[in-house]
Design an enzyme around this catalytic site. Structure first.
Site, short mmCIF file in Angstrom:
data_model
loop_
_atom_site.label_atom_id
_atom_site.label_comp_id
_atom_site.label_asym_id
_atom_site.label_seq_id
_atom_site.Cartn_x
_atom_site.Cartn_y
_atom_site.Cartn_z
N TYR A 60 44.10 41.83 15.50
CA TYR A 60 44.05 40.95 14.31
C TYR A 60 44.53 41.70 13.07
O TYR A 60 45.27 41.16 12.24
CB TYR A 60 42.62 40.44 14.10
CG TYR A 60 42.55 39.37 13.03
CD1 TYR A 60 42.61 38.03 13.37
CD2 TYR A 60 42.45 39.71 11.69
CE1 TYR A 60 42.56 37.05 12.39
CE2 TYR A 60 42.41 38.74 10.70
CZ TYR A 60 42.47 37.40 11.06
OH TYR A 60 42.43 36.43 10.10
N PHE A 112 69.00 25.48 0.54
CA PHE A 112 68.77 24.82 1.82
C PHE A 112 67.68 23.74 1.64
O PHE A 112 66.91 23.80 0.71
CB PHE A 112 68.36 25.84 2.89
CG PHE A 112 68.18 25.21 4.23
CD1 PHE A 112 69.26 24.66 4.90
CD2 PHE A 112 66.93 25.11 4.82
CE1 PHE A 112 69.09 24.04 6.13
CE2 PHE A 112 66.75 24.50 6.05
CZ PHE A 112 67.84 23.96 6.70
N ASP A 113 67.64 22.78 2.57
CA ASP A 113 66.75 21.62 2.35
C ASP A 113 65.27 21.99 2.24
O ASP A 113 64.55 21.44 1.41
CB ASP A 113 66.97 20.49 3.37
CG ASP A 113 66.75 20.90 4.81
OD1 ASP A 113 66.75 22.12 5.07
OD2 ASP A 113 66.60 20.03 5.68
N ASP A 202 67.80 34.26 -0.03
CA ASP A 202 67.41 33.48 1.15
C ASP A 202 68.33 34.00 2.25
O ASP A 202 69.52 33.70 2.29
CB ASP A 202 67.61 31.99 0.88
CG ASP A 202 67.35 31.15 2.11
OD1 ASP A 202 67.15 31.71 3.20
OD2 ASP A 202 67.36 29.91 1.99
N ALA A 204 68.54 34.06 5.74
CA ALA A 204 68.55 33.63 7.15
C ALA A 204 69.75 34.18 7.93
O ALA A 204 69.63 34.59 9.07
CB ALA A 204 68.53 32.10 7.23
N LYS A 245 67.38 32.87 12.93
CA LYS A 245 68.84 32.89 12.93
C LYS A 245 69.31 34.32 13.25
O LYS A 245 69.45 34.68 14.40
CB LYS A 245 69.40 32.42 11.58
CG LYS A 245 69.29 30.93 11.35
CD LYS A 245 67.97 30.53 10.79
CE LYS A 245 67.95 29.10 10.29
NZ LYS A 245 66.59 28.69 9.96
N HIS A 437 65.59 13.40 6.47
CA HIS A 437 66.51 13.32 7.62
C HIS A 437 65.82 13.60 8.95
O HIS A 437 66.25 13.14 9.99
CB HIS A 437 67.75 14.20 7.40
CG HIS A 437 67.57 15.66 7.64
ND1 HIS A 437 68.50 16.43 8.27
CD2 HIS A 437 66.55 16.48 7.31
CE1 HIS A 437 68.06 17.67 8.32
NE2 HIS A 437 66.89 17.74 7.75
#
Ligand code: F0G
Length: 445
Positions: A60, A112-113, A202, A204, A245, A437
């Protein structure tokens, strides 16, 4: 890992897509022949990654898997503070809970969304400062994901007090998997320093971005990918990462930063939302696989093989004259639906219509990155038709062969050949307020 894929008949697909309310997110994967919905979490892991999973430490607190992961991240990025999260949007949620308040403005390049969602749900504004050239799909320039320094400077000159940080998405997914140049990252840093603002990446697809810097930007041809990523991250204060990704794991993400205040601020939100600080939403075994994936996918050969496959698909589309965002992106081809389905009005969502047609044609599942994904304007509640309307064909890493790329190209050609006969699109019958979407219900017109 090899998995079987199944063919379906056109009749079956007519039924499946209708039952899915013409929303490809509602399809069962077993009804899909070639799945290009995303390159996220869909890659195939290596022998070294699977081996590392067997050594996962599931303690943990203080697990060795966490320290392995932290060491791998620090080596590649230079960031010493690390918070693991279960995926990219969780990293956004944790960090933005600390950084963003109502009324703030977050300038960046085509957020990004989920990033936009996490900004707008906090009653803040995601201000798109991408270069205008990104909107011209047929224009071929090497770094179409760049931030326009003039737009960024204007935002800061007018609203510095409301801007908690600048966000740069590498590569720029929404603009077509397009890279950001090192030169541009330096310009952004200089503007940020002038106004004393931090910069968040960001990240990714940061490794694919580094590949493009190496092959396209002057002065980087002889540098390794790891040297380039170090140089990129030296220009940022921190990063959010969807490890699904470019770290080629099925699930995972993290926040990494050089700023102690960000770490201290974010950790308070990690514990209730994600979990204790040394696992934050991940298993020990998954952190091990992620550490190996990060190391492996910041090597040139791996990236070259992957990106050349995307370029191969692009070359097949060129043969047929099918228009897409040029040049080919790192992780996907983005077909310019408004240039293909010229008879479908924007109010009837051309890219979504093309997505449905490609599924009906051959069971290939792409994804709309267009007017549906753009959501409504939070203030006027009008549809946002200002951006591009694209069908994204995201290529999972190390999964499909070039034979599959041929099937995709020919299926799309078949739709392209009958494009003049496609005159009607879809209408919305139900939608969520944010990120519609994923769950939208549509009817065919
Ligand atoms: N940032 C970028 C640039 C992304 O492309 C994604 C996810 C995220 C953040 C969120 O990460 O999914 O791990 O929570 N993009 C996927 C896609 C879903 O299909 O492009 P996540």
């Amino acid at each position: 890992m090899v998995e079987p894929i199944r063919k379906t008949t056109r009749e079956e697909r007519e039924r499946f897509i209708k039952e899915a309310h013409y929303n490809i997110f509602q399809l069962k994967s077993e009804h899909v022949y070639i799945d290009l919905i995303t390159d996220s979490g869909t890659g195939s892991m290596t022998d070294r990654q699977w081996a590392a999973m067997m050594l996962g430490d599931e303690s943990y607190a203080g697990a060795s898997s966490f320290f392995k992961l932290k060491e791998a991240i620090t080596k590649i990025t230079g960031f010493e503070y690390v918070i693991p999260t279960h995926q990219g949007r969780a990293a956004e949620n944790v960090l933005f809970s600390y950084l963003i308040k109502a009324g703030d403005i977050i300038p960046g390049n085509s957020h990004f969304d989920t990033t936009k969602g996490h900004i707008e749900s906090r009653k803040a504004i995601a201000l798109d400062c991408t270069i205008d050239e990104a909107k011209d799909t047929q224009l071929e320039i090497p770094f179409k994901g760049n931030v326009d320094p003039k737009k960024l400077e204007k935002a800061l000159a007018e609203n510095a007090a409301k801007i908690p940080f600048i966000i740069v998405t590498i590569t720029n997914n929404t603009a077509g998997g397009q890279p950001v140049s090192m030169q541009n990252l330096k310009e952004i840093r200089a503007i940020a320093d002038k106004y004393n603002k931090p910069v968040l990446f960001d990240s990714a697809r940061f490794a694919e971005n580094a590949y493009f810097i190496k092959v396209r930007e002057k002065g980087y041809a002889n540098k390794t990918i790891k040297e380039i990523t170090k140089e990129m991250f030296a220009l940022a204060d921190g990063m959010t990462m969807s490890a699904k990704k470019d770290a080629i794991v099925n699930m995972g993400g993290f926040i990494a930063t050089r700023r102690e205040d960000w770490y201290e601020g974010a950790k308070v939100f990690c514990i209730p939302f994600e979990g204790f600080l040394t696992y934050g939403g991940m298993n020990g075994r998954d952190m091990n696989a992620l550490a190996v994936g990060l190391d492996e996918n910041t090597e040139f050969d791996n990236l070259e093989t992957r990106i050349k496959q995307v370029e191969y698909l692009a070359s097949r589309l060129d043969e047929f004259g099918i228009p897409y965002q040029r040049p080919a992106g790192g992780h996907a081809i983005f077909v310019d639906a408004t240039k293909v389905l010229t008879h479908v009005p924007k109010e009837e969502f051309p890219a979504q219509t093309l997505t449905i047609e490609l599924y009906l044609e051959a069971g290939i599942r792409g994804c709309e990155i267009g007017y549906l994904l753009a959501d409504r304007d939070p203030v006027t509640r009008e549809n946002r038709f200002g951006g591009l309307d694209l069908l994204r064909l995201a290529i999972p890493r190390r999964v499909y062969t070039n034979n599959h790329m041929d099937v995709i190209a020919v299926a799309l050609k078949n739709v392209f050949d009958r494009r003049e006969s496609i005159t009607h699109g879809v209408k919305i019958v139900w939608e969520a307020e944010l990120m519609r979407h994923f769950t939208v219900k549509l009817e065919r017109l």
